[in-house]
Design an enzyme around this catalytic site. Structure first.
Site, mmCIF file in Angstrom:
data_model
loop_
_atom_site.group_PDB
_atom_site.id
_atom_site.type_symbol
_atom_site.label_atom_id
_atom_site.label_comp_id
_atom_site.label_asym_id
_atom_site.label_seq_id
_atom_site.Cartn_x
_atom_site.Cartn_y
_atom_site.Cartn_z
ATOM 1 N N GLN A 1 6.686 -34.427 -43.995
ATOM 2 C CA GLN A 1 8.065 -34.887 -44.040
ATOM 3 C C GLN A 1 8.689 -34.888 -42.650
ATOM 4 O O GLN A 1 8.250 -34.153 -41.767
ATOM 5 C CB GLN A 1 8.892 -33.950 -44.940
ATOM 6 C CG GLN A 1 8.306 -33.791 -46.335
ATOM 7 C CD GLN A 1 8.900 -32.643 -47.141
ATOM 8 O OE1 GLN A 1 9.718 -32.875 -48.003
ATOM 9 N NE2 GLN A 1 8.495 -31.428 -46.872
ATOM 10 N N GLU B 1 5.551 -23.516 -52.402
ATOM 11 C CA GLU B 1 6.187 -24.539 -51.545
ATOM 12 C C GLU B 1 5.066 -25.349 -50.892
ATOM 13 O O GLU B 1 4.115 -24.776 -50.374
ATOM 14 C CB GLU B 1 7.080 -23.831 -50.510
ATOM 15 C CG GLU B 1 7.449 -24.621 -49.291
ATOM 16 C CD GLU B 1 8.298 -25.866 -49.558
ATOM 17 O OE1 GLU B 1 9.368 -25.755 -50.167
ATOM 18 O OE2 GLU B 1 7.861 -26.956 -49.130
ATOM 19 N N ASP C 1 13.188 -26.138 -57.389
ATOM 20 C CA ASP C 1 14.158 -26.391 -56.307
ATOM 21 C C ASP C 1 13.518 -27.419 -55.385
ATOM 22 O O ASP C 1 13.037 -27.098 -54.304
ATOM 23 C CB ASP C 1 14.428 -25.063 -55.579
ATOM 24 C CG ASP C 1 15.435 -25.220 -54.444
ATOM 25 O OD1 ASP C 1 15.980 -26.322 -54.273
ATOM 26 O OD2 ASP C 1 15.644 -24.234 -53.717
ATOM 27 N N ASP D 1 14.122 -34.875 -53.809
ATOM 28 C CA ASP D 1 14.315 -35.934 -54.801
ATOM 29 C C ASP D 1 12.960 -36.524 -55.226
ATOM 30 O O ASP D 1 11.944 -36.286 -54.569
ATOM 31 C CB ASP D 1 15.231 -37.025 -54.220
ATOM 32 C CG ASP D 1 16.666 -36.515 -54.071
ATOM 33 O OD1 ASP D 1 17.036 -35.568 -54.793
ATOM 34 O OD2 ASP D 1 17.405 -37.044 -53.229
HETATM 35 N N1 SAM Z 1 18.390 -27.997 -52.475
HETATM 36 C C1 SAM Z 1 17.628 -29.105 -52.134
HETATM 37 C C2 SAM Z 1 18.074 -30.416 -52.685
HETATM 38 O O1 SAM Z 1 18.588 -30.482 -53.797
HETATM 39 O O2 SAM Z 1 17.939 -31.395 -51.969
HETATM 40 C C3 SAM Z 1 16.175 -28.834 -52.225
HETATM 41 C C4 SAM Z 1 15.838 -28.013 -51.029
HETATM 42 S S1 SAM Z 1 14.255 -27.368 -50.834
HETATM 43 C C5 SAM Z 1 14.192 -27.403 -49.086
HETATM 44 C C6 SAM Z 1 13.140 -28.627 -51.385
HETATM 45 C C7 SAM Z 1 11.704 -28.251 -51.066
HETATM 46 O O3 SAM Z 1 10.816 -28.811 -52.037
HETATM 47 C C8 SAM Z 1 11.193 -28.721 -49.701
HETATM 48 O O4 SAM Z 1 10.977 -27.610 -48.883
HETATM 49 C C9 SAM Z 1 9.891 -29.470 -50.023
HETATM 50 O O5 SAM Z 1 8.876 -29.258 -49.068
HETATM 51 C C10 SAM Z 1 9.556 -28.881 -51.393
HETATM 52 N N2 SAM Z 1 8.636 -29.706 -52.199
HETATM 53 C C11 SAM Z 1 8.648 -31.054 -52.342
HETATM 54 N N3 SAM Z 1 7.635 -31.435 -53.145
HETATM 55 C C12 SAM Z 1 6.965 -30.310 -53.516
HETATM 56 C C13 SAM Z 1 5.823 -30.064 -54.340
HETATM 57 N N4 SAM Z 1 5.155 -31.070 -54.935
HETATM 58 N N5 SAM Z 1 5.428 -28.776 -54.519
HETATM 59 C C14 SAM Z 1 6.102 -27.743 -53.916
HETATM 60 N N6 SAM Z 1 7.180 -27.939 -53.111
HETATM 61 C C15 SAM Z 1 7.609 -29.195 -52.926
#
Ligand code: SAM
Length: 287
Positions: A35, A110, A160, A163
């Site tokens: 990303q 994560e 968490d 999108d």
């Molecule tokens: N609060 C935020 C929002 O609503 O936009 C979300 C924040 S948090 C940083 C989202 C996290 O999901 C990111 O660190 C991303 O790397 C992680 N993520 C995305 N796809 C994922 C997956 N398939 N498995 C685990 N983590 C994932």
């Protein structure tokens, strides 16, 4: 589309609506393996993190989202000992989960180690030491693959995620929800980040349909996070135990007090009221 220069950060939604932040200072910018990750300093919201041009969290309003995504399922459950967080690399959800002394084990899965490392260094108030808590276990892996393969069981699972584009897309599928259901203990609760209904109508409608296809009871609750533009943010709440959705406010008050919590957004009354949906959201979710 988004524009980023050393003066202004602009986030333009698919609907042609934009928010802009004045940038005081760029703290970090890099393309991780997965990303585009940027952290910048702003005059009002403090430090802001964006991934692939989408605001993820800000120091100024993160408490709304993190308190609501963590305390609603944990206090509705009433006896959560094992919690799984999928995504949440900034550590804010982990921080709130670990405020519950009753939680013996919090596993965070994560996909992007860089988000964790960079957040620990440049957004330390988000995790506030939670990554050093002996009750936590960090796994760097795809959350979708993890729930498919694990034999572990959890009382609460919190998604968490980003999108439903890029690495987060798999976390919005019916297959993933089915695997989460298998990983829940009896009476367990799944909570999912489900977008801003005013703008992301299709997302809400799809999540509702898919969660409803897997769980006997799937609803949504709402929180207003200023930098997730478009008004209410929806959080999916799915369980096989409908009693989790009708916990009396007096019981929530007792649990809140016993947990020793003193939150900035969450209160037991806000918890109960958050499940009341405006009609356009109810209709979009087909509830
Ligand atoms: N609060 C935020 C929002 O609503 O936009 C979300 C924040 S948090 C940083 C989202 C996290 O999901 C990111 O660190 C991303 O790397 C992680 N993520 C995305 N796809 C994922 C997956 N398939 N498995 C685990 N983590 C994932």
């Amino acid at each position: 589309m988004n524009w980023f220069d050393e003066v202004l950060y602009t986030e333009l939604s698919d609907q042609g609506y934009m928010q802009r932040f004045k940038v005081d200072r760029v703290i970090y910018r890099d393309q991780t393996d997965l990303q585009d990750l940027v952290i910048f300093e702003t005059p009002y919201f403090g430090r802001v993190m964006a991934l692939d041009g989408v605001i993820q969290t800000t120091e100024g309003d993160e408490y709304v989202y993190h308190e609501m995504i963590a305390h609603v399922p944990i206090l509705a459950h009433g006896a959560a000992r094992r919690v799984l967080i999928i995504g949440g690399g900034d550590g804010g959800t982990l921080r709130e989960v670990l405020r519950h002394k009753s939680v013996e084990h919090a596993k965070m899965v994560e996909i992007d180690a860089s988000v964790v490392d960079v957040s620990r260094e440049h957004l330390p108030s988000l995790s506030a030491g939670a990554f050093d808590d002996p009750r936590m276990d960090l796994v760097i892996a795809d959350g979708c693959a993890f729930v498919k393969e694990t034999d572990e069981r959890f009382d609460v699972i919190i998604v968490d995620s980003t999108d439903p584009v890029g690495p987060g897309e798999v976390l919005f599928t019916e297959e993933f929800y089915g695997d989460c259901r298998r990983c829940l203990t009896d009476g367990g609760i799944l909570v999912t980040q489900s977008g801003v209904p005013f703008f992301q109508r299709d997302e809400l409608s799809r999540v509702s349909h898919r969660l409803g296809g897997v769980f006997s009871d799937a609803r949504f609750y709402l929180a207003v996070v200023p930098t997730y533009i478009g008004g209410y943010m929806a959080l999916g709440f799915a369980t096989e135990n409908s009693a989790n959705l009708t916990v009396p406010v007096e019981t929530l008050k007792t649990r809140y007090k016993a947990a020793g919590l003193n939150c900035r957004y969450y209160t037991p009354e806000v918890h109960s009221a958050a499940f009341a949906l405006p009609n356009f959201i109810r209709e979009t979710a087909n509830l």
